[in-house]
Write an enzyme that holds these catalytic residues in place. Structure first.
Site: not given
Ligand code: NAD
Length: 424
Positions: A71, A116-118
């Site tokens: 994201v 962001a992050k994943g």
């Protein structure tokens, strides 16, 4: 004359998930900034969400199909930046929340990144190293189109480490050419930064030093309890002890130990090296998390999990200062309770921003291919953390609000300015 009572403000419905919780904090800051509705809409929603399926051949010859997310929340101030988590409970709303927190954290410490992050929903504790490598390479291949040193730069998070970042860099570089700047938190031999391992705890102590210095005090002689003895908790305890403070209690996933006279932290480190837990350390008595949170100490430092300070235990906290080394350790209702009781909370987006700050140093060293020594990294980190703390404290005093609201106001204003200047 009968006393007048102010009618109670109608309470907003409780947030349903972590993403809504972060947006509630955003709204609190946006209200104080008198932000227009359309700007709020732009700043709240993620820019892009990628969901991929990740088939991995396991060691037993069968294929498991995992789900992975990336994201990208907001990139107005620079490339997206944020960790990748491998955990069975990775869910999209949590990834959104953490991506959004990264937007505010990078803006707050003024590093030129977005948020962001994943994550991949898997259990790394049951996977072999080869399975982890195949998973990482397949996940990287499927999200590579949205990554890049000037586009989106992942980093380690729960369940991932320097080894995983090295595979990610290798997989990406095999497509696009040598690209160390596509990821941070790499081993130093592959272009990682010196000082990255200690960075988050170093930054935690920088803001604590700044907080006490403003009151003519210091860590020396003060007591702290620390939840978690992983990367952040172990170094935070070490640095507290090295400044002449007393660490009186520590817990981890297996248990905890307390000693009102102060734990022998170097001995605790040696015990941990052998036993991989602080539980059973002979230099103190056992303690659990509930006991640790209720101790009468000068500073309570949650450095393990999210949502550990809740409405159930916030009333028992006796520390006048809580420093959020972990991400999102305090639920919104507990946060209100602490504020009402006058307990100062140095919020996560400020307290634990040392990690992303040194990730920024790593990325800029990769772009220039000129590497710094550890003293320079720590010196520059300390400057950034103290500056961010001073800015937050100034807003907090002016606005008479919590440090969390002040930190969000600073961060949200910076991102809003960047969006506006870009013409959005
Ligand atoms: P880690 O995996 O190295 O350590 C986590 C620690 O928490 C371990 O000691 C574990 O035993 C302990 N723990 C787990 N469950 C527990 C429980 N129920 N009770 C007590 N302790 C428990 O993780 P880390 O890198 O130290 O990260 C800790 C926190 O700091 C996380 O919230 C993370 O998101 C946040 N954070 C980390 C960094 C970083 O650079 N590592 C940066 C910013 C924020």
């Amino acid at each position: 004359m009968a006393p007048t009572t102010t009618p109670a403000k109608p309470k907003a419905p409780a947030p349903a998930n972590a993403y809504e919780e972060v947006n509630a904090l955003f709204d609190r800051a946006a209200d104080r900034l008198n932000m227009a509705d359309e700007t709020r809409q732009i700043l709240k929603k993620p820019f892009r969400e990628v969901t991929v399926s990740v088939p991995v051949r396991m060691d037993n010859g069968k294929i498991n199909v995992y789900t992975g997310f990336r994201v990208q929340h907001n990139g107005a101030r620079g490339p997206w930046k944020g960790g990748i988590r491998y955990h069975p409970e990775v869910d999209l709303n949590e990834v959104r929340a953490l991506a959004s927190l990264m937007t505010w954290k990078t803006a707050l410490v003024d590093v030129p990144f977005g948020g962001a992050k994943g994550g991949v929903g898997c259990d790394p504790t049951t996977m072999s190293s080869l399975e982890m490598e195949r998973l990482t390479r397949k996940f990287t291949a499927r999200i590579a189109v949205v990554l890049g040193p000037s586009r989106d730069i992942p980093a380690p998070d729960m369940g991932t480490d320097g080894r995983v970042m090295a595979w990610l860099m290798d997989e990406y570089s095999s497509r696009r050419g040598y690209s160390p700047g596509v990821v941070t938190g790499k081993p130093v031999t592959l272009g990682g930064s010196r000082g990255r391992i200690t960075a988050t705890a170093y930054g935690v102590l920088s803001v604590i030093d700044a907080y006490y210095a403003g009151r003519g005090e210091s860590v020396k002689g003060k007591t702290a309890s620390v939840q978690g003895f992983g990367n952040v908790g172990s170094y935070t305890a070490k640095f507290w002890h090295e400044r002449g403070g007393k660490v009186v209690a520590v817990t981890d996933v297996k248990g905890g130990v307390q000693n009102p006279k102060g734990l022998d932290v170097p001995a605790l480190w040696a015990f941990f090296e052998k036993n991989r837990t602080v539980a059973g350390f002979p230099g103190g008595e056992p303690i659990d998390n509930a006991g640790l949170f209720a101790l009468k100490v000068d500073c309570l430092i949650p450095a393990a999990l999210g949502d550990v300070i809740t409405a159930k235990n916030a009333g028992a906290i006796k520390a006048p200062l809580v420093v959020e080394a972990a991400n999102h350790p305090t639920t919104p209702d507990a946060d209100e309770m602490l504020e009402e009781r006058g307990i100062v909370v140095i919020p996560d987006i400020l307290a634990n921003a040392g990690g992303v700050t040194v990730s920024y140093f790593e990325w800029s060293q990769n772009l220039t291919q000129f590497y710094w020594d550890e003293d320079k990294v720590n010196h520059e980190l300390d400057i950034k953390m103290r500056r961010a703390f001073a800015e937050v404290e100034k807003i907090q005093k002016k606005e008479k609000c919590s440090m969390r609201t002040a930190a969000f106001m600073q961060a949200v204003q910076r991102v809003a300015d960047a969006e506006t200047q870009r013409g959005n």
